[in-house]
Design an enzyme around this catalytic site. Structure first.
Site, PDB file in Angstrom:
ATOM      1  N   GLY A  44      48.942  34.451  41.549  1.00 44.51           N
ATOM      2  CA  GLY A  44      48.092  35.327  42.345  1.00 44.51           C
ATOM      3  C   GLY A  44      46.786  35.565  41.599  1.00 44.51           C
ATOM      4  O   GLY A  44      46.761  35.533  40.362  1.00 44.51           O
ATOM      5  N   GLN A  49      39.178  39.942  39.472  1.00 40.50           N
ATOM      6  CA  GLN A  49      39.516  39.215  38.243  1.00 40.50           C
ATOM      7  C   GLN A  49      38.533  38.085  37.938  1.00 40.50           C
ATOM      8  O   GLN A  49      38.581  37.509  36.848  1.00 40.50           O
ATOM      9  CB  GLN A  49      40.937  38.645  38.338  1.00 40.50           C
ATOM     10  CG  GLN A  49      42.001  39.726  38.408  1.00 40.50           C
ATOM     11  CD  GLN A  49      43.385  39.121  38.478  1.00 40.50           C
ATOM     12  OE1 GLN A  49      43.846  38.743  39.535  1.00 40.50           O
ATOM     13  NE2 GLN A  49      44.051  38.994  37.335  1.00 40.50           N
ATOM     14  N   CYS A  96      50.038  39.524  34.189  1.00 42.21           N
ATOM     15  CA  CYS A  96      48.760  39.502  34.887  1.00 42.21           C
ATOM     16  C   CYS A  96      47.796  38.624  34.099  1.00 42.21           C
ATOM     17  O   CYS A  96      47.735  38.730  32.870  1.00 42.21           O
ATOM     18  CB  CYS A  96      48.219  40.928  34.978  1.00 42.21           C
ATOM     19  SG  CYS A  96      46.633  41.042  35.824  1.00 42.21           S
ATOM     20  N   LEU A  97      47.048  37.770  34.794  1.00 42.78           N
ATOM     21  CA  LEU A  97      46.096  36.891  34.092  1.00 42.78           C
ATOM     22  C   LEU A  97      45.032  37.689  33.351  1.00 42.78           C
ATOM     23  O   LEU A  97      44.448  37.189  32.391  1.00 42.78           O
ATOM     24  CB  LEU A  97      45.434  35.935  35.093  1.00 42.78           C
ATOM     25  CG  LEU A  97      46.352  34.889  35.747  1.00 42.78           C
ATOM     26  CD1 LEU A  97      45.576  34.095  36.789  1.00 42.78           C
ATOM     27  CD2 LEU A  97      46.966  33.963  34.705  1.00 42.78           C
ATOM     28  N   HIS A 138      51.103  43.569  43.792  1.00 40.06           N
ATOM     29  CA  HIS A 138      50.376  43.428  42.521  1.00 40.06           C
ATOM     30  C   HIS A 138      48.907  43.065  42.780  1.00 40.06           C
ATOM     31  O   HIS A 138      48.002  43.666  42.184  1.00 40.06           O
ATOM     32  CB  HIS A 138      51.065  42.362  41.658  1.00 40.06           C
ATOM     33  CG  HIS A 138      50.374  42.086  40.349  1.00 40.06           C
ATOM     34  ND1 HIS A 138      50.937  42.370  39.122  1.00 40.06           N
ATOM     35  CD2 HIS A 138      49.142  41.551  40.076  1.00 40.06           C
ATOM     36  CE1 HIS A 138      50.075  42.030  38.159  1.00 40.06           C
ATOM     37  NE2 HIS A 138      48.985  41.513  38.709  1.00 40.06           N
ATOM     38  N   GLU A 139      48.688  42.093  43.671  1.00 37.56           N
ATOM     39  CA  GLU A 139      47.299  41.669  43.946  1.00 37.56           C
ATOM     40  C   GLU A 139      46.531  42.740  44.721  1.00 37.56           C
ATOM     41  O   GLU A 139      45.344  42.963  44.480  1.00 37.56           O
ATOM     42  CB  GLU A 139      47.284  40.341  44.716  1.00 37.56           C
ATOM     43  CG  GLU A 139      47.925  39.167  43.976  1.00 37.56           C
ATOM     44  CD  GLU A 139      47.434  39.005  42.556  1.00 37.56           C
ATOM     45  OE1 GLU A 139      46.231  39.229  42.290  1.00 37.56           O
ATOM     46  OE2 GLU A 139      48.257  38.661  41.685  1.00 37.56           O
ATOM     47  N   HIS A 142      45.057  45.226  42.557  1.00 38.90           N
ATOM     48  CA  HIS A 142      43.800  44.796  41.919  1.00 38.90           C
ATOM     49  C   HIS A 142      42.577  45.208  42.734  1.00 38.90           C
ATOM     50  O   HIS A 142      41.567  45.631  42.166  1.00 38.90           O
ATOM     51  CB  HIS A 142      43.768  43.275  41.733  1.00 38.90           C
ATOM     52  CG  HIS A 142      44.411  42.801  40.468  1.00 38.90           C
ATOM     53  ND1 HIS A 142      43.987  43.186  39.216  1.00 38.90           N
ATOM     54  CD2 HIS A 142      45.453  41.955  40.258  1.00 38.90           C
ATOM     55  CE1 HIS A 142      44.736  42.600  38.293  1.00 38.90           C
ATOM     56  NE2 HIS A 142      45.639  41.856  38.896  1.00 38.90           N
TER      57      HIS A 142
END
Ligand code: NI
Length: 184
Positions: A44, A49, A96-97, A138-139, A142
């Site tokens: 994702g 991000q 998470c990235l 989760h996304e 963000h």
């Protein structure tokens, strides 16, 4: 084009992102987001991000061999709104990235209902549960300026403080290009 991924500590990850004007051509950007996510082996990626405070995220679980339920789960969410969440909360270790090399258990409700547009501005309203719901939650967080570590106990957060500081300084090992807010 592959974007560098913004690291924890950058203000863009804490902003509530803005809606995209309906009908705007976002195909190039969406393509770049898939490319960036795949290059980083993520499932994702949300626009903040890559430094863009707009309500857009992409998901792709189709390459996860140990998660057969995700084999068709490749989607673009534009201007999404989670209409409701319910079901028994369950815990899963998330990463998470933007917060590399940290994984922690987070509890989230099992199901959700979401409306959104795809990259061609076709509207959808759908229900998701299980791992798909979790990835969406989760996304979605963000674009609301939230991160999974916000759900951790104060003790856990204190224990991670040093690592998080290092991430903000760019002092972290990743296989992808990063943009660290406190890098000197
Ligand atoms: Ni994330």
């Amino acid at each position: 084009m592959i974007y560098p991924i913004v690291m924890y500590g950058d203000a863009v990850l804490r902003k509530k992102a803005k809606d995209i004007d309906n009908g705007k051509d976002i195909l190039v950007l969406v393509n770049d987001m898939y490319e960036t996510m795949h290059a980083a082996h993520g499932i994702g990626l949300a626009a903040p991000q890559i430094g863009k405070s707009i309500r857009l995220f992409v998901v792709d679980g189709t390459t996860l061999e140990d998660e057969p339920t995700l084999k068709d789960f490749k989607k673009t969410f534009v201007n999404p709104v989670i209409l409701n969440e319910d079901g028994e909360p369950w815990a899963f270790e998330e990463g998470c990235l933007s917060i590399p090399n940290i994984r922690e258990e987070v509890e989230r409700p099992e199901k959700l209902r979401i409306k959104y547009f795809d990259e061609n501005w076709n509207p959808f309203e759908e229900e998701y549960d299980g791992m798909k719901a979790r990835i969406i939650q989760h996304e979605y967080d963000h674009i609301e300026g939230k991160l999974f570590i916000d759900y951790l106990s104060p003790l856990k957060k204190r224990m991670l403080k040093g690592k998080l500081n290092d991430i903000s300084k760019g002092d972290v090992d990743t296989e992808y290009r990063i943009l660290a807010p406190l890098r000197k």
